[in-house]
Design a protein around this motif. Structure first.
Motif, PDB file in Angstrom:
ATOM      1  N   UNK C 191     -13.821  -6.976 -12.639  1.00 28.37           N
ATOM      2  CA  UNK C 191     -14.334  -5.620 -12.726  1.00 28.37           C
ATOM      3  C   UNK C 191     -13.790  -4.680 -11.670  1.00 28.37           C
ATOM      4  N   UNK C 192     -13.047  -5.215 -10.716  1.00 30.95           N
ATOM      5  CA  UNK C 192     -12.532  -4.375  -9.641  1.00 30.95           C
ATOM      6  C   UNK C 192     -11.228  -3.684 -10.046  1.00 30.95           C
ATOM      7  N   UNK C 193     -10.944  -2.591  -9.366  1.00 32.97           N
ATOM      8  CA  UNK C 193      -9.634  -1.961  -9.449  1.00 32.97           C
ATOM      9  C   UNK C 193      -8.930  -2.217  -8.128  1.00 32.97           C
ATOM     10  N   UNK C 194      -7.802  -2.888  -8.199  1.00 31.09           N
ATOM     11  CA  UNK C 194      -7.143  -3.356  -6.976  1.00 31.09           C
ATOM     12  C   UNK C 194      -5.715  -2.832  -6.916  1.00 31.09           C
ATOM     13  N   UNK C 195      -5.344  -2.246  -5.792  1.00 32.03           N
ATOM     14  CA  UNK C 195      -3.953  -1.867  -5.569  1.00 32.03           C
ATOM     15  C   UNK C 195      -3.279  -2.976  -4.773  1.00 32.03           C
ATOM     16  N   UNK C 196      -2.143  -3.431  -5.255  1.00 32.25           N
ATOM     17  CA  UNK C 196      -1.431  -4.520  -4.594  1.00 32.25           C
ATOM     18  C   UNK C 196      -0.006  -4.081  -4.275  1.00 32.25           C
ATOM     19  N   UNK C 219      -3.164  -2.461  -9.931  1.00 37.66           N
ATOM     20  CA  UNK C 219      -1.994  -1.593  -9.847  1.00 37.66           C
ATOM     21  C   UNK C 219      -1.027  -2.243  -8.866  1.00 37.66           C
ATOM     22  N   UNK C 220       0.094  -2.627  -9.422  1.00 41.30           N
ATOM     23  CA  UNK C 220       1.080  -3.337  -8.616  1.00 41.30           C
ATOM     24  C   UNK C 220       2.200  -2.370  -8.273  1.00 41.30           C
ATOM     25  N   UNK C 221       2.426  -2.152  -6.988  1.00 44.18           N
ATOM     26  CA  UNK C 221       3.470  -1.235  -6.543  1.00 44.18           C
ATOM     27  C   UNK C 221       4.762  -2.009  -6.366  1.00 44.18           C
ATOM     28  N   UNK C 222       5.838  -1.448  -6.907  1.00 43.23           N
ATOM     29  CA  UNK C 222       7.102  -2.162  -6.769  1.00 43.23           C
ATOM     30  C   UNK C 222       8.125  -1.316  -6.058  1.00 43.23           C
ATOM     31  N   UNK C 248       3.528   0.529 -10.627  1.00 38.18           N
ATOM     32  CA  UNK C 248       3.785   1.875 -10.119  1.00 38.18           C
ATOM     33  C   UNK C 248       4.835   1.778  -9.020  1.00 38.18           C
ATOM     34  N   UNK C 249       5.842   2.664  -9.084  1.00 39.10           N
ATOM     35  CA  UNK C 249       6.924   2.546  -8.093  1.00 39.10           C
ATOM     36  C   UNK C 249       6.527   3.088  -6.729  1.00 39.10           C
TER      37      UNK C 249
END
Lengths: 505, 383, 505, 383
Positions: C191-196, C219-222, C248-249
């Protein structure tokens, strides 16, 4: 420190150990000490063997027989009991004896064993405990209430434990395992000449002196006002060992690189000399053979005495003459001293501060000097004389130490100070022989990283290592074996390297 | 409800965490009309209702933050009914047992519910925890807590001595966790609780003898890939250190009317002590820096952060300004001479004429030396 | 990943485990893999239960029965034998079988058990060993010669072990205990929103996805050219889980702070669309409500399709439409694509690079995509189409991810990259809700110290902790229990803090 | 003679240490006429005679240093006849046994003589070591080594199985060290060897079961103050790290003929990898930096130091010069803007537009996890 001489004597420094609690006291017949909220005399330990166990009874130390702990009797009970503990609450509140009553019984001189019996009798819950819990309970109470002390000779190990438990920051977080690494990695051994720069309450200097055992030389660098002697009192070193110690002020370190020679002119034959009239000189002469650049030749006249120490003389010889002079300058007065002070700059400063420091020590150990009693007037006169003596000695010591350093025949440099070590190490590393060890301790890894970078730039060293040791203690008990619950997070860092002959390129 | 998922605003009945500083946290169930005493003064519950989690709340004598509950904050603030597991071990157990949403987990004993909360967090919303406690009262209190925390749908609390009566679960679990004095007594029953396809087991024991016996029993019950670990937390204290440079005196002795005069150093007494700015707060309780409990989380309120920073800045500034007339007598470690020195020298900290300043994150003097041994094993499906 | 579905299927990614050696393979009927110097097919594991043990025999995987190790049989022998080892020399040279002979027997498909028998028979010294030594010897030989593999489902735990043993530097020294701390301290849950932000081969992103279990958003930042998808293949996540992943870049992170809105215009009803003609737009519009300073309003027209995604739409809805569009753009050609490229700047770049990256993956896994076979020409056409599709998807994903971030409703920020973390954390921390956790990992403590100092300046956080965990493994064997001889010196450092509502003062 | 005390120049018959680099050291007994092969080429022994210890010696393909022997160098270079004790444990043992000049020490077994050399160094010239070895050959070789090393006057080597026959020493020792598989069998005999006034004992055991049994026997024999430790060495590798700053793009999007153009970063491929300068030498053997053996001492010859430093300097310089036209697009971490930022930010390392440079001394990836448990105890005088 010899093995045949193992009885406590009046005047000895002894360590009293109760559990992990360690303290140093000097034995004085008839004098009371204060420890663990009790006042008592140490007279009872005089003449007894080191390692004996004593109990405080009616303000006196009474020797008791050490009993073999029989941990094995609780074998295999650990596990069973742990399960049953679930139904137990903390039962200490069920003790019918009040704290004041217990204290009163102690003051009344109840024996520890008897007190424990009283506690058991008055415990509402002791009988309901399992055998294992009972044993544990008794052990805990014994630790708290039995005033039993083992009398020990001071040693580096015990003093390090003592300082660490009092508060590691006072010894720069130098943990015993780090100290042990330093001594080993420094290849400290009898016959070595070791330079020590420390601010760990003399612990490092003492450890090195102990490992030299009277063979070799220790040059201890002190910052402004704190030569190590006072702190070394705890070690109760023999004269043979103390004679291997030289003190040198940090603020004369930079001047070392100009190959000058300080000389003390001090007449051995002088007896009841007047301070103002005596001609004692520290001469600073340029060593023209080695130094190419122009260094001002300076001379410092100290009018205390005029012993001239031949700088080529053997060091053992020197310490003898030093001791002679010690016994010869007895009758000087304080006013004489005051007049002498204006011209004594190098030596004076350190001596004055040393005296202050020694004053501190005295306060701590009860305001009295070992084994001597004077009335106040005599004391004042004697002290003045002693101070004057000390001045000369210190000045000579500086000269001696300087010469030893400048011979560039040092076998090890050990640094463990509250200062940033880099400038110290850089200033002293070149006085160390090639193929020797340097050892730098710091509680901060960053300081050693910096030191490492500068040393690499400085060159002349190989085999660098920046290390840390972990020390993990284990509780080894039947069915209850595990690492101890708390451990030390840091015991400091050690940088070591080996000197080599500096190559031209 | 507050443990089940994040919400943004505080409602009546929520369990909230009051953060007054690192070793000063409280847990509180909001009950309109009640008042709670903090060291900064009284706090009316009603004052919190409707507030956003993470808000700063002012009391008479100071402020605090009201934080959303998490299993980790609960672990450091829960009422101890037993020895509890802390987050370091919990984290490792969760990973090693492959826990994730949907996992069916068996736990014994429930104890104070520290691990239980963490397990439920990880396995919700599709998994389930079966937790067993042999102490009647503890089982009841735990069940109540789960209820208050809004997570009771994910957990079944059973009061039973599993060593005697077993789990009585028929191949439903993905993982089993044991924190018992005699774990070997339930290994067989644990095997029966694990799914036919197999699963993971963990046994936590403080003493090595328990581990040895547990390993024997695990092996003889067909568990494989046994691994025993200790996982220890090491807290680091970030601070600015000001290490004094020693006064090594002039490199040449000055001739002064017949006597050696060395340039006596300006009063170094104070400056020569190491100055340490503990960044992580200087709370009033912290009287002895040497014995900071490493088990504790260290932190600071925002106010304190600002204070410390300002202090530290001032100190450095004054250092920059102070007597630089003694320059020629001391070794030079001048930061601003960057161009003339190697860059390497400047990659650790800053130096001026008197001090070497740097940031360090020294480990706390005391750290956990042992919590327990964690033994993990796998049971593979039986053909 | 559900418990009922526990049989290996063609196309699954499986892990083969032999001792501590772990590798991931995709199951393809009839295809040979190469492992431990052997070529063999995985066909034998299809339809079998995960967790089964197989032995390689004649190039095939044959299921065998797992035997219970009976370590207890050597009970109490450890100590006796250690003493007797003093007379033993290393006996391996006494094996009469040559290495080539052994290898040949293996090629001939000898069973492991039989091979061990042969080795015993040909050992000159086996019989002279003690029973304990014999057992130890057999175990060692088995480990070396028995080609037995357990077939396992990939999991974070196993993948972390695999990467660590292959070389920790590839995953920034992220040890499993550190990773476990990060997930717990980050309060990662369904249920969480996680930025990685990570560069640990997808290990962190995968771990978070696993813990979300299909509930929530990641949301995985590349960085430039490496979205995490390829690395995540190893996890063999279900579609439900992969649908919670957004990429997401990093190079669009700074632009986030201008509350602009990127919009993809994409017509869902389009079928056999021509790339050049379709009008697909990413619109970047200034959010005029919030931004006071003048930011140019920009619009990027991507002529692929014209699906207009309502930015207010629910995310689950979106992924559905995304999947629809995936199946609808089938007939585009490569030339079409080329024409479209000039104007597609934001999305294009990352898509192109993703394709390259996926190419790498294919090579590694044998140059074939899962479960599909085409002839080369078809392949090319399809690939072109796929690439075009992917472009649109990526562009949409960026828009979606951007919207999610800008909602400032993120529950956790996890950073574990090869980059200096400070700029990343500072740029993203304000998108995290108050009273949430941020978790920053680095293999260098200094990087976290820096990050800590900047965060303190940045404000809006409390409850900072900079920690390291020690992981110590024990060998638990009868009379041979001790910590393992080698341990990992570092598994990295973790900085955590809790966000709070930023106060005006 | 060379182990007995420091001497300045090499003589025929001396044992010397050749230092070629950290994990490349050799021990050599100088024998005029012999030649020794190093990886830098042949070295004639005669070439070394008369040289000062610590000198650099040139071979065809490079140079090495000839070092004075120490027990520590011997420990890392000695021929292994058994598992040996390393300096970390040795240091701690020496301290805990209160060893110093004059101590009488009992050791069993002698093994490869690693500890023996260290004990002798510490107790000479007035102490004595009685070392016992049950393996005949090992005892002989050890005695020969002590002789060659000029320290035989401080040690008595006895070939005996002390478990069976005891030490046969009558209250002469200050300290006893046991490294035996069954130390409990000799505790009684050890007690008899210790002086009447008492002394210290240490038992080294790799496994906890041995420790448990030893502790039991020690306690029942009247030894007190039992303490069991592990002492582990952690090597730190000082190096300069260049951690790249990420490209987070422009903070505003640039409008460019109808499409979004972001400032594509200049080729970051290479620069974005972490650059690490391992200061402590980059020897040719060291192929995989990830698995540096922590047991090994790491170091470098002087030449290599220079190389590394230069490289590092060059790298930083080039970083300083490279495209600074993208300044406006990236967060500023400019070191030279010192005046505008807090000092605190600058106390860890240096930042330019692309990288964060700092010195670190990271622990080696592998470190000793266990050598053995050291159990110490005191025997007090019996009344």
């Amino acid at each position: 420190m010899t093995s045949t001489d193992n009885l406590v004597k009046d005047g000895d420094r002894v360590m009293l150990k109760k559990g992990d609690n360690l303290r140093v006291f000097q034995v004085h017949k008839g004098r009371e000490i204060f420890l663990e909220k009790m006042k008592f005399k140490l007279d009872g330990i005089i003449g007894e063997t080191y390692g004996s166990l004593f109990e405080v009874k009616d303000g006196e130390m009474v020797k008791i027989v050490r009993q073999i702990e029989n941990e094995t009797s609780t074998d295999d009970k650990g596990i069973d009991t742990e399960k049953d503990n679930r139904h137990l609450l903390d039962q200490d509140s069920n003790q019918k004896l009040k704290q004041e009553e217990i204290e009163q019984m102690k003051k009344d001189g109840i024996s520890g064993a008897h007190l424990i019996d009283q506690l058991i009798e008055n415990s509402a819950t002791f009988q309901s405990k399992t055998e294992f819990s009972q044993a544990k309970w008794v052990k805990k109470k014994k630790k708290k209430h039995l005033n039993q002390f083992t009398v020990l000779r001071p040693s580096t190990r015990l003093l390090c434990e003592m300082h660490w438990s009092k508060g590691p920051s006072r010894i720069c977080n130098l943990r015993i395992d780090s100290l042990s690494q330093m001594l080993t990695m420094g290849n400290i051994r009898a016959g070595s000449t070791v330079m020590v720069v420390e601010s760990c309450l003399g612990l490092v200097t003492g450890a090195v002196l102990e490992r030299l055992g009277g063979f070799g030389k220790v040059i201890s660098f002190y910052h402004g006002d704190s030569p190590m002697k006072c702190n070394l009192d705890n070690y109760d070193f023999s004269k043979e060992i103390m004679d291997t110690l030289y003190n040198y002020p940090l603020e004369l370190v930079n001047s070392l690189k100009h190959k000058t020679e300080l000389r003390v002119n001090d007449d051995v034959s002088m007896e009841t000399a007047d301070l103002t009239d005596e001609s004692k000189c520290i001469k600073v002469e340029q060593d023209k053979d080695k130094s190419d650049n122009i260094v001002p030749s300076v001379e410092n006249v100290i009018k205390d005495s005029n012993v001239v120490i031949d700088t080529k003389a053997d060091v053992e010889m020197e310490s003898e003459s030093k001791n002679e002079s010690e016994s010869k300058t007895e009758t000087r007065t304080e006013s004489d001293l005051a007049e002498g002070e204006g011209q004594l700059k190098v030596a004076d400063r350190s001596v004055e501060k040393t005296d202050n420091r020694e004053g501190d020590c005295e306060q701590k150990t009860g305001g009295k000097r070992r084994g001597k009693k004077w009335n106040k007037r005599d004391n004042k006169v004697k002290k003045t004389k002693e101070r004057a003596e000390a001045k000369i000695l210190r000045a000579k010591e500086i000269v001696d130490a300087r010469r030893i350093i400048q011979e560039k025949n040092v076998d090890c440099l050990i640094v463990a100070t509250k200062f940033h070590p880099t400038p110290i190490v850089l200033a002293l590393v070149d006085y160390v022989n090639p193929s020797r060890q340097i050892v730098v301790y710091s509680q901060f890894k960053e300081a050693l990283e910096d030191c490492y970078v500068y040393l690499r730039e400085h060159k002349g060293l190989v085999n660098y290592r920046l290390t840390e040791t972990w020390l993990r203690e284990y509780q080894v008990l039947p069915n209850r074996t595990h690492p101890v619950i708390q451990m030390s997070g840091t015991g400091g860092y050690v940088l070591t390297a080996t000197t080599v002959v500096k190559s031209p390129n | 409800m507050s443990f089940a998922k994040y919400k943004s605003n505080i409602e009546n009945g929520d369990t909230v965490m009051l953060y007054l500083g690192f070793d000063n946290m409280h847990t509180l169930v909001i009950k309109d009309g009640d008042t709670f005493q903090t060291r900064y003064g009284a706090l009316r519950h009603s004052h919190l209702i409707g507030k956003q989690y993470g808000s700063r709340v002012y009391c008479k004598k100071g402020y605090l933050y009201v934080l959303h509950p998490t299993p980790e904050l609960w672990t450091v603030n829960l009422p101890h009914r037993t020895q509890i597991l802390y987050s370091t071990d919990i984290s490792f157990i969760t990973m090693q047992l492959d826990l994730r949403p949907g996992s069916i987990v068996v736990e014994s004993g429930t104890g104070s519910g520290s691990l239980s909360h963490s397990i439920i967090r990880t396995i919700a919303p599709t998994g389930h925890l079966h937790t067993f406690e042999f102490h009647d009262q503890r089982a009841k209190v735990a069940a109540e807590e789960f209820d208050i925390h809004g997570i009771s749908e994910y957990v079944t609390v059973t009061h039973r001595d599993v060593c005697q009566d077993g789990f009585q679960l028929d191949h439903i679990a993905d993982a089993v966790f044991l924190d018992l004095p005699k774990p070997w007594e339930v290994i067989d029953s644990a095997k029966g609780a694990l799914k036919h396809q197999g699963g993971r087991i963990c046994s936590f024991s403080p003493c090595i003898e328990q581990v040895q016996r547990t390993c024997n029993t695990l092996t003889s019950n067909g568990f494989v890939e046994l691994k025993t670990f200790e996982c220890l937390l090491r807290n680091h204290d970030v601070r600015t250190v000001n290490l004094p440079l020693p006064d090594l005196g002039p490199s040449d002795l000055v001739l002064h009317d017949g006597s050696v005069t060395i340039n006596s150093s300006t009063d170094n007494g104070k400056q020569n002590d190491i100055t340490e700015e503990t960044d992580t707060g200087t709370e009033s309780e912290k009287t002895d820096k040497d014995f900071i409990d490493a088990n504790c989380l260290k932190t600071e309120s925002e106010e304190q952060i600002v204070d410390t920073s300002d202090k530290s800045k001032r100190k450095i500034d004054s250092n920059d300004l102070r007597d630089s007339n003694s320059d020629t007598k001391r070794p030079r470690f001048d930061k601003l001479k960057l161009q003339n020195t190697r860059h390497d020298f400047d990659l650790i900290g800053c130096k001026d004429d008197k001090s070497f300043f740097f940031k360090t994150s020294a480990p706390t003097l005391q750290m956990p030396g042992h919590t327990g041994f964690l033994t993990f094993a796998t049971l593979y499906h039986s053909n």
